[in-house]
Enzyme design. Sequence first.
Site, PDB file in Angstrom:
ATOM      1  CB  THR A  28     -16.316 -81.618-104.029  1.00 21.85           C
ATOM      2  OG1 THR A  28     -17.734 -81.772-103.999  1.00 21.85           O
ATOM      3  CG2 THR A  28     -15.673 -82.983-104.172  1.00 21.85           C
ATOM      4  NE  ARG A  36     -12.372 -95.446-104.678  1.00 17.33           N
ATOM      5  CZ  ARG A  36     -11.159 -95.961-104.631  1.00 17.33           C
ATOM      6  NH1 ARG A  36     -10.466 -96.109-105.721  1.00 17.33           N
ATOM      7  NH2 ARG A  36     -10.639 -96.377-103.497  1.00 17.33           N
ATOM      8  CG  HIS A 122     -13.822 -94.367 -93.922  1.00 15.10           C
ATOM      9  ND1 HIS A 122     -14.289 -94.046 -95.177  1.00 15.10           N
ATOM     10  CD2 HIS A 122     -14.300 -95.602 -93.656  1.00 15.10           C
ATOM     11  CE1 HIS A 122     -15.007 -95.070 -95.652  1.00 15.10           C
ATOM     12  NE2 HIS A 122     -15.027 -96.007 -94.741  1.00 15.10           N
ATOM     13  CB  CYS A 147       6.415 -91.926 -81.954  1.00 12.61           C
ATOM     14  SG  CYS A 147       5.828 -91.942 -80.250  1.00 12.61           S
ATOM     15  CB  CYS A 150       8.083 -95.448 -78.754  1.00 19.56           C
ATOM     16  SG  CYS A 150       7.057 -95.564 -80.229  1.00 19.56           S
ATOM     17  CB  SER A 189     -19.401 -93.183-105.437  1.00 22.74           C
ATOM     18  OG  SER A 189     -18.478 -93.785-104.550  1.00 22.74           O
TER      19      SER A 189
END
Length: 249
Positions: A28, A36, A122, A147, A150, A189
């Site tokens: 931050t 959140r 993540h 893409c 494809c 958190s």
Amino acid sequence: MAAIHEEVALALWQAETAVAFTGAGSSTASGLPDFRSTRGLWRQFPEALASRETLEHALEERYEEMRAFYLWRLETLQKVDPNPVHRILAQWEQRGLLAGIITQNVDGLHQRAGSQKVFPLHGDLHTIRCQRCGRFFRPEAMAQGSCPVCGGRLRPHVVLFGEALPRDVWDGALDLTRQADLMLAVGSSLQVYPAASLPRLAAQKGKLIIINQEPTPLDDLAFRILHQDAGEALAAIDRELSLRIPPSN
Ligand SMILES: [Zn+2]
């Protein structure tokens, strides 16, 4: 407050294997919103913009909103730099005080600050992937649309709602946590699972130190808790450390 920073510095200095676990609160200060808090991303945008459901099943118009959302986040990232949290953790790794970083962040700022051993639980926003053929692309591809190989829908290489964590990264993070006798949880958190099971495990095996503005559900398990700005807390701990160890050349 000074005494607690001294205690944490001493614990870090004495630890055999210390690791950091970081969340949105670590970034931050770079100008990136968290998710959140009252000004968090998911207070401003629907979580569906980051869901596998939207990516795979939504009509084109809804998918385009998702693509625009991630384009905006990529643009935002280009304008920010690592902050003292990233820089201090990178220095601690360099000085042998920290064995690695497990992060919930997808912004790449730890790596940009020079941290070598980083487990991004993540994923990574800068890597673009085709949902249909699985090919990887540079961030610019996201602006071009679908893409180029494809025609499938493009997505960032991050864990969307409804998806599992990348197995290899998770295994590495779990190994590191099992080796750790101290974990510094910074700016998280500690509410998002399975990520938060790592600090929980660390607390069973060794010392968990929590640095977060707000209370967390794992506070009861912690060796020490600092409800303080992450950058200020790490700077204060770093000052205590430098009283003990002269900075390396
Ligand atoms: Zn493709």
